[in-house]
Motif scaffolding. Structure first.
Motif, PDB file in Angstrom:
ATOM      1  N   GLY A   1       0.806  -1.220   0.000  1.00 17.93           N
ATOM      2  CA  GLY A   1       0.000   0.000   0.000  1.00 17.93           C
ATOM      3  C   GLY A   1       0.836   1.264   0.000  1.00 17.93           C
ATOM      4  O   GLY A   1       2.064   1.238   0.110  1.00 17.93           O
ATOM      5  N   PRO A   2       0.164   2.402  -0.109  1.00 13.88           N
ATOM      6  CA  PRO A   2       0.865   3.687  -0.170  1.00 13.88           C
ATOM      7  C   PRO A   2       1.440   4.078   1.183  1.00 13.88           C
ATOM      8  O   PRO A   2       0.967   3.645   2.232  1.00 13.88           O
ATOM      9  CB  PRO A   2      -0.235   4.661  -0.595  1.00 13.88           C
ATOM     10  CG  PRO A   2      -1.496   4.047  -0.051  1.00 13.88           C
ATOM     11  CD  PRO A   2      -1.302   2.564  -0.187  1.00 13.88           C
TER      12      PRO A   2
ATOM     13  N   ASP B   1      -2.725   8.786  -2.277  1.00 10.65           N
ATOM     14  CA  ASP B   1      -3.744   8.560  -3.302  1.00 10.65           C
ATOM     15  C   ASP B   1      -4.830   7.654  -2.731  1.00 10.65           C
ATOM     16  O   ASP B   1      -4.571   6.520  -2.332  1.00 10.65           O
ATOM     17  CB  ASP B   1      -3.087   7.908  -4.523  1.00 10.65           C
ATOM     18  CG  ASP B   1      -4.046   7.735  -5.689  1.00 10.65           C
ATOM     19  OD1 ASP B   1      -5.062   7.037  -5.520  1.00 10.65           O
ATOM     20  OD2 ASP B   1      -3.766   8.286  -6.775  1.00 10.65           O
ATOM     21  N   GLU B   2      -6.057   8.135  -2.699  1.00  7.87           N
ATOM     22  CA  GLU B   2      -7.139   7.376  -2.058  1.00  7.87           C
ATOM     23  C   GLU B   2      -7.499   6.120  -2.838  1.00  7.87           C
ATOM     24  O   GLU B   2      -7.906   5.113  -2.249  1.00  7.87           O
ATOM     25  CB  GLU B   2      -8.364   8.276  -1.873  1.00  7.87           C
ATOM     26  CG  GLU B   2      -8.120   9.355  -0.811  1.00  7.87           C
ATOM     27  CD  GLU B   2      -9.305  10.283  -0.642  1.00  7.87           C
ATOM     28  OE1 GLU B   2     -10.053  10.484  -1.612  1.00  7.87           O
ATOM     29  OE2 GLU B   2      -9.466  10.817   0.468  1.00  7.87           O
TER      30      GLU B   2
ATOM     31  N   THR C   1      -5.411  -1.377  -1.845  1.00 10.35           N
ATOM     32  CA  THR C   1      -4.766  -2.244  -0.876  1.00 10.35           C
ATOM     33  C   THR C   1      -5.798  -3.103  -0.157  1.00 10.35           C
ATOM     34  O   THR C   1      -5.570  -4.291   0.104  1.00 10.35           O
ATOM     35  CB  THR C   1      -3.967  -1.408   0.145  1.00 10.35           C
ATOM     36  OG1 THR C   1      -3.107  -0.510  -0.560  1.00 10.35           O
ATOM     37  CG2 THR C   1      -3.137  -2.283   1.052  1.00 10.35           C
ATOM     38  N   PHE C   2      -6.935  -2.524   0.159  1.00  5.95           N
ATOM     39  CA  PHE C   2      -8.016  -3.295   0.794  1.00  5.95           C
ATOM     40  C   PHE C   2      -8.619  -4.311  -0.167  1.00  5.95           C
ATOM     41  O   PHE C   2      -8.985  -5.421   0.229  1.00  5.95           O
ATOM     42  CB  PHE C   2      -9.110  -2.349   1.301  1.00  5.95           C
ATOM     43  CG  PHE C   2      -8.786  -1.716   2.616  1.00  5.95           C
ATOM     44  CD1 PHE C   2      -9.295  -2.217   3.799  1.00  5.95           C
ATOM     45  CD2 PHE C   2      -7.932  -0.624   2.682  1.00  5.95           C
ATOM     46  CE1 PHE C   2      -8.984  -1.638   5.015  1.00  5.95           C
ATOM     47  CE2 PHE C   2      -7.612  -0.038   3.889  1.00  5.95           C
ATOM     48  CZ  PHE C   2      -8.136  -0.543   5.067  1.00  5.95           C
TER      49      PHE C   2
ATOM     50  N   SER D   1      -5.912  -2.924   6.870  1.00  4.89           N
ATOM     51  CA  SER D   1      -6.402  -4.089   6.123  1.00  4.89           C
ATOM     52  C   SER D   1      -6.000  -5.383   6.821  1.00  4.89           C
ATOM     53  O   SER D   1      -6.788  -6.348   6.860  1.00  4.89           O
ATOM     54  CB  SER D   1      -5.894  -4.069   4.681  1.00  4.89           C
ATOM     55  OG  SER D   1      -4.485  -4.205   4.612  1.00  4.89           O
ATOM     56  N   LYS D   2      -4.799  -5.429   7.397  1.00 10.56           N
ATOM     57  CA  LYS D   2      -4.386  -6.632   8.116  1.00 10.56           C
ATOM     58  C   LYS D   2      -5.164  -6.793   9.424  1.00 10.56           C
ATOM     59  O   LYS D   2      -5.466  -7.920   9.840  1.00 10.56           O
ATOM     60  CB  LYS D   2      -2.882  -6.579   8.390  1.00 10.56           C
ATOM     61  CG  LYS D   2      -2.026  -6.799   7.150  1.00 10.56           C
ATOM     62  CD  LYS D   2      -2.280  -8.149   6.512  1.00 10.56           C
ATOM     63  CE  LYS D   2      -1.336  -8.435   5.360  1.00 10.56           C
ATOM     64  NZ  LYS D   2      -1.556  -9.763   4.758  1.00 10.56           N
TER      65      LYS D   2
END
Length: 241
Positions: free
Chosen positions: A85-86, A94-95, A101-102, A146-147
């Motif tokens: 991810g960013p 960046d949204e 990433t999710f 996300s984790k």
């Protein structure tokens, strides 16, 4: 047993594949990079591993489920594939990249697990997570959050499956000299947020807090074998090894 490992061709995933393949399991590895997959397949077969490789992007919600269906089922799923991810303040990155990433780390993991459960009569699902999902990791929030969500997914699936002989476990492989942490240690950048992460990663490695890759892979192999099924819903860490 037939074991499917997402992200099983590179870095830590490759070490996982070697350790699990060495147990004599029938191995299926997936990823986005076809060249890396074919290389891993060839080299693992040279070591006597029964392995087949398939291109399947976790960012495509149907890719892994279609593969599981085509295989006629699996005994163990190791959800290892993920994006870092960013990096940066959450309100500045960046949204779309943040949400992507999710889509990979959470949706890809969930859909792969769902597909496996639909075909399993027994077995286990192992979701590879991170300490970043338990404790904060500022400036890498997409990965961290996300984790954390995957850990909660694991807990909920375990309860839903408590009347079936399917274990669901989260596995934190520890900080290893591979993947995100390895790249962080070697990073030279003028970006203040990336530099801060690189400095922290080097301090962890220099302080002896990294887990040897072989040790991390060996513990996963024990989880695959069923040694921790009684802990279904729980988080397995290096302390358990």
């Amino acid at each position: 047993m037939r074991v499917l490992i997402t992200g099983g061709a590179k870095e830590l995933g490759r070490a996982f594949s070697e350790a699990i393949g060495a147990q004599g399991h029938q191995l299926v590895i997936t990823g986005r990079d076809e060249i890396a997959l074919r290389t891993a397949e060839t080299e693992l077969r040279a070591k006597g591993v029964d392995v087949e490789a398939h291109v399947a992007d976790l960012g495509d919600p149907g890719a892994t489920p279609k593969l599981v269906e085509s295989l006629g089922g699996i005994d163990v799923l190791v959800n290892n594939g993920a994006l870092g991810g960013p990096v940066g303040p959450t309100w500045q990155v960046d949204e779309n990249e943040w949400w992507r990433t999710f889509e990979v780390n959470l949706r890809g993991t969930a859909f792969a697990a769902n597909a496996a459960i639909r075909t399993m009569t027994s077995g286990r699902i192992i979701n590879v997570v991170s300490n970043a999902g338990v404790h904060r990791w500022p400036y890498v929030t997409a990965y961290s959050v996300s984790k954390a969500a995957v850990i909660k997914l694991t807990e909920n699936l375990a309860i839903e499956l408590k009347r079936r002989p399917i274990a669901v476990l989260s596995y934190d492989p520890g900080m290893v000299d591979a993947g995100l942490m390895s790249r962080g240690c070697d990073l030279e950048t003028d970006d203040p947020h990336l530099r801060r992460i690189a400095q922290w990663a080097r301090s962890q490695r220099d302080g002896g807090r990294f887990t040897p890759v072989e040790q991390s892979a060996a513990l996963l192999a024990r989880i695959v074998s069923g040694e921790f099924d009684h802990r279904s819903g729980g988080l397995i860490t290096q302390e358990d090894g």
